[in-house]
Design a protein around this motif. Structure first.
Motif, PDB file in Angstrom:
ATOM      1  N   ARG A  24     -59.958   0.395  -3.727  1.00 22.40           N
ATOM      2  CA  ARG A  24     -58.997   1.049  -4.615  1.00 22.40           C
ATOM      3  C   ARG A  24     -59.695   1.988  -5.585  1.00 22.40           C
ATOM      4  O   ARG A  24     -60.738   1.643  -6.148  1.00 22.40           O
ATOM      5  CB  ARG A  24     -58.214   0.019  -5.434  1.00 22.40           C
ATOM      6  N   SER A  25     -59.104   3.159  -5.761  1.00 18.16           N
ATOM      7  CA  SER A  25     -59.542   4.053  -6.833  1.00 18.16           C
ATOM      8  C   SER A  25     -58.655   3.730  -8.027  1.00 18.16           C
ATOM      9  O   SER A  25     -57.441   3.834  -7.953  1.00 18.16           O
ATOM     10  CB  SER A  25     -59.403   5.515  -6.414  1.00 18.16           C
ATOM     11  N   LEU A  26     -59.270   3.309  -9.125  1.00 17.51           N
ATOM     12  CA  LEU A  26     -58.509   2.748 -10.247  1.00 17.51           C
ATOM     13  C   LEU A  26     -57.956   3.789 -11.211  1.00 17.51           C
ATOM     14  O   LEU A  26     -56.889   3.597 -11.786  1.00 17.51           O
ATOM     15  CB  LEU A  26     -59.376   1.755 -11.015  1.00 17.51           C
ATOM     16  N   ASP A  27     -58.658   4.869 -11.408  1.00 18.91           N
ATOM     17  CA  ASP A  27     -58.225   5.820 -12.434  1.00 18.91           C
ATOM     18  C   ASP A  27     -58.169   7.250 -11.917  1.00 18.91           C
ATOM     19  O   ASP A  27     -58.165   8.199 -12.709  1.00 18.91           O
ATOM     20  CB  ASP A  27     -59.143   5.733 -13.653  1.00 18.91           C
ATOM     21  N   PHE A  28     -58.117   7.385 -10.599  1.00 17.19           N
ATOM     22  CA  PHE A  28     -57.963   8.720 -10.036  1.00 17.19           C
ATOM     23  C   PHE A  28     -57.356   8.609  -8.648  1.00 17.19           C
ATOM     24  O   PHE A  28     -57.329   7.532  -8.050  1.00 17.19           O
ATOM     25  CB  PHE A  28     -59.314   9.453  -9.977  1.00 17.19           C
ATOM     26  N   GLN A  29     -56.883   9.717  -8.164  1.00 15.26           N
ATOM     27  CA  GLN A  29     -56.324   9.747  -6.813  1.00 15.26           C
ATOM     28  C   GLN A  29     -57.378  10.271  -5.842  1.00 15.26           C
ATOM     29  O   GLN A  29     -58.064  11.254  -6.132  1.00 15.26           O
ATOM     30  CB  GLN A  29     -55.072  10.632  -6.785  1.00 15.26           C
ATOM     31  N   ALA A  30     -57.481   9.606  -4.719  1.00 16.65           N
ATOM     32  CA  ALA A  30     -58.517   9.933  -3.741  1.00 16.65           C
ATOM     33  C   ALA A  30     -57.882  10.354  -2.428  1.00 16.65           C
ATOM     34  O   ALA A  30     -57.282   9.545  -1.728  1.00 16.65           O
ATOM     35  CB  ALA A  30     -59.432   8.735  -3.521  1.00 16.65           C
ATOM     36  N   THR A  31     -57.994  11.634  -2.118  1.00 14.76           N
ATOM     37  CA  THR A  31     -57.492  12.103  -0.833  1.00 14.76           C
ATOM     38  C   THR A  31     -58.297  11.526   0.308  1.00 14.76           C
ATOM     39  O   THR A  31     -57.767  11.219   1.367  1.00 14.76           O
ATOM     40  CB  THR A  31     -57.566  13.642  -0.764  1.00 14.76           C
ATOM     41  N   THR A  32     -59.580  11.396   0.047  1.00 14.19           N
ATOM     42  CA  THR A  32     -60.490  10.950   1.091  1.00 14.19           C
ATOM     43  C   THR A  32     -61.278   9.738   0.621  1.00 14.19           C
ATOM     44  O   THR A  32     -61.792   9.726  -0.492  1.00 14.19           O
ATOM     45  CB  THR A  32     -61.474  12.059   1.485  1.00 14.19           C
ATOM     46  N   MET A  33     -61.335   8.740   1.487  1.00 10.07           N
ATOM     47  CA  MET A  33     -62.180   7.578   1.234  1.00 10.07           C
ATOM     48  C   MET A  33     -63.104   7.384   2.424  1.00 10.07           C
ATOM     49  O   MET A  33     -62.759   7.748   3.552  1.00 10.07           O
ATOM     50  CB  MET A  33     -61.329   6.332   0.992  1.00 10.07           C
ATOM     51  N   PHE A  34     -64.242   6.825   2.152  1.00  7.63           N
ATOM     52  CA  PHE A  34     -65.250   6.629   3.185  1.00  7.63           C
ATOM     53  C   PHE A  34     -65.632   5.153   3.248  1.00  7.63           C
ATOM     54  O   PHE A  34     -65.676   4.473   2.233  1.00  7.63           O
ATOM     55  CB  PHE A  34     -66.506   7.456   2.877  1.00  7.63           C
ATOM     56  N   TRP A  35     -65.942   4.701   4.438  1.00  9.17           N
ATOM     57  CA  TRP A  35     -66.412   3.333   4.623  1.00  9.17           C
ATOM     58  C   TRP A  35     -67.819   3.349   5.204  1.00  9.17           C
ATOM     59  O   TRP A  35     -68.096   4.055   6.194  1.00  9.17           O
ATOM     60  CB  TRP A  35     -65.470   2.560   5.551  1.00  9.17           C
ATOM     61  N   TYR A  36     -68.696   2.589   4.558  1.00  8.21           N
ATOM     62  CA  TYR A  36     -70.088   2.481   4.982  1.00  8.21           C
ATOM     63  C   TYR A  36     -70.414   1.011   5.239  1.00  8.21           C
ATOM     64  O   TYR A  36     -69.785   0.112   4.694  1.00  8.21           O
ATOM     65  CB  TYR A  36     -71.038   2.971   3.877  1.00  8.21           C
ATOM     66  N   SER A  50     -61.641   8.286   5.887  1.00 10.68           N
ATOM     67  CA  SER A  50     -60.232   7.936   5.841  1.00 10.68           C
ATOM     68  C   SER A  50     -59.473   8.921   4.962  1.00 10.68           C
ATOM     69  O   SER A  50     -59.824   9.104   3.805  1.00 10.68           O
ATOM     70  CB  SER A  50     -60.106   6.519   5.260  1.00 10.68           C
ATOM     71  N   ASN A  51     -58.492   9.559   5.514  1.00  4.71           N
ATOM     72  CA  ASN A  51     -57.660  10.494   4.763  1.00  4.71           C
ATOM     73  C   ASN A  51     -56.260   9.930   4.601  1.00  4.71           C
ATOM     74  O   ASN A  51     -55.679   9.405   5.556  1.00  4.71           O
ATOM     75  CB  ASN A  51     -57.605  11.843   5.471  1.00  4.71           C
ATOM     76  N   GLU A  52     -55.735  10.049   3.413  1.00  5.02           N
ATOM     77  CA  GLU A  52     -54.422   9.508   3.112  1.00  5.02           C
ATOM     78  C   GLU A  52     -53.362  10.072   4.038  1.00  5.02           C
ATOM     79  O   GLU A  52     -53.260  11.292   4.212  1.00  5.02           O
ATOM     80  CB  GLU A  52     -54.076   9.809   1.641  1.00  5.02           C
ATOM     81  N   GLY A  53     -52.634   9.182   4.675  1.00  4.56           N
ATOM     82  CA  GLY A  53     -51.535   9.585   5.525  1.00  4.56           C
ATOM     83  C   GLY A  53     -51.901  10.014   6.927  1.00  4.56           C
ATOM     84  O   GLY A  53     -51.023  10.440   7.696  1.00  4.56           O
ATOM     85  N   SER A  54     -53.160   9.912   7.286  1.00  2.00           N
ATOM     86  CA  SER A  54     -53.555  10.293   8.643  1.00  2.00           C
ATOM     87  C   SER A  54     -54.537   9.287   9.212  1.00  2.00           C
ATOM     88  O   SER A  54     -55.039   8.414   8.498  1.00  2.00           O
ATOM     89  CB  SER A  54     -54.158  11.696   8.655  1.00  2.00           C
ATOM     90  N   LYS A  55     -54.839   9.438  10.488  1.00  5.62           N
ATOM     91  CA  LYS A  55     -55.755   8.504  11.138  1.00  5.62           C
ATOM     92  C   LYS A  55     -57.183   8.746  10.658  1.00  5.62           C
ATOM     93  O   LYS A  55     -57.570   9.873  10.353  1.00  5.62           O
ATOM     94  CB  LYS A  55     -55.697   8.686  12.654  1.00  5.62           C
ATOM     95  N   ALA A  56     -57.931   7.673  10.635  1.00  6.92           N
ATOM     96  CA  ALA A  56     -59.325   7.778  10.204  1.00  6.92           C
ATOM     97  C   ALA A  56     -60.166   8.451  11.287  1.00  6.92           C
ATOM     98  O   ALA A  56     -59.851   8.400  12.477  1.00  6.92           O
ATOM     99  CB  ALA A  56     -59.869   6.385   9.903  1.00  6.92           C
ATOM    100  N   THR A  57     -61.231   9.071  10.836  1.00  7.02           N
ATOM    101  CA  THR A  57     -62.201   9.684  11.745  1.00  7.02           C
ATOM    102  C   THR A  57     -63.429   8.800  11.781  1.00  7.02           C
ATOM    103  O   THR A  57     -64.081   8.605  10.753  1.00  7.02           O
ATOM    104  CB  THR A  57     -62.589  11.088  11.263  1.00  7.02           C
ATOM    105  N   TYR A  58     -63.753   8.299  12.954  1.00 14.90           N
ATOM    106  CA  TYR A  58     -64.854   7.359  13.096  1.00 14.90           C
ATOM    107  C   TYR A  58     -66.128   8.065  13.528  1.00 14.90           C
ATOM    108  O   TYR A  58     -66.104   9.033  14.291  1.00 14.90           O
ATOM    109  CB  TYR A  58     -64.498   6.282  14.128  1.00 14.90           C
TER     110      TYR A  58
END
Lengths: 118, 113
Positions: A24-36, A50-58
């Protein structure tokens, strides 16, 4: 500002079960999130974008059916490790980029989730 | 493939001295670089960044130097403190890759008293 949280911080599960990790991004909006994922004494390896509202790119070599990513809102992304096995034991870290700020590519990282599969 | 790498896996520095952590990158198209600090069991913490149109940037006790000619990046920490002990990673971003970062292998900084 720019705080990212992860839950849980630690999880132990039995082989064959599924585990969900929240970012979770607590104090901002994140269009893009990444998983490592990070193995001991090694660097961070990007698993997926990971992009909001669309499929993740692996990234190449990452099984999308095993590591399910959902980015349902601008403040939440989830990673589900399905049918976990001991080799999936690792430190999973998410990061988020500020939405709408095209002048920076800075990623802010969560505290990480330690997954141990027995 | 191209990657970001570091010269020294472990750096031991006496408290109060200056630390210099180096990083070599191989992708000449990279235009944005970040240094992160990672303490044991925690996520990476942003320290300082620099874009390719600059060769130096200063923060509080930290300075990043970029030499595009030899594709080298360094992080200087002034008056190193015990709390600076951690693993430091450099990361690079390539234009057009949607903010993806490629991380170096990391350098462990050990501050001795």
């Amino acid at each position: 500002g720019a705080v990212v949280s992860q839950h849980p911080s630690r999880v132990i599960c039995k082989s064959g079960t599924s585990v969900k990790i929240e970012c979770r991004s607590l104090d901002f909006q994140a269009t893009t999130m990444f998983w490592y994922r990070q193995f001991p004494k090694q660097s961070l390896m990007l698993m997926a974008t990971s992009n909001e509202g669309s499929k993740a790119t692996y990234e190449q070599g990452v099984e999308k059916d095993k590591f399910l990513i959902n980015h349902a809102s601008l403040t939440l992304s989830t990673l589900t490790v399905t049918s976990a096995h001991p080799e999936d034991s690792s430190f999973y870290i998410c990061s988020a980029s500020l939405a709408g700020d095209l002048s920076t590519d800075t990623q802010y990282f969560g505290p990480g989730t330690r997954l141990t599969v027995l | 493939g191209e990657s970001v790498g570091l010269h020294l896996p472990t750096l031991s520095v006496q408290e109060g001295d200056n630390s210099i952590i180096n990083c070599a990158y191989s992708n000449s198209a990279s235009d944005y670089f970040i240094w992160y600090k990672q303490e044991s069991g925690k996520g990476p913490q942003f320290i300082i960044d620099i874009r390719s149109n600059m060769d130096k940037r200063q923060g509080q006790r930290v300075t990043v130097l970029l030499n595009k000619t030899v594709k080298h990046l360094s992080l200087q920490i002034a008056a190193t403190q015990p709390g600076d002990s951690a693993v430091y990673f450099c990361a690079e971003n390539i234009p057009g890759t949607a903010s993806k970062l490629t991380f170096g292998t990391g350098t462990r900084l050990q501050v001795t008293l």
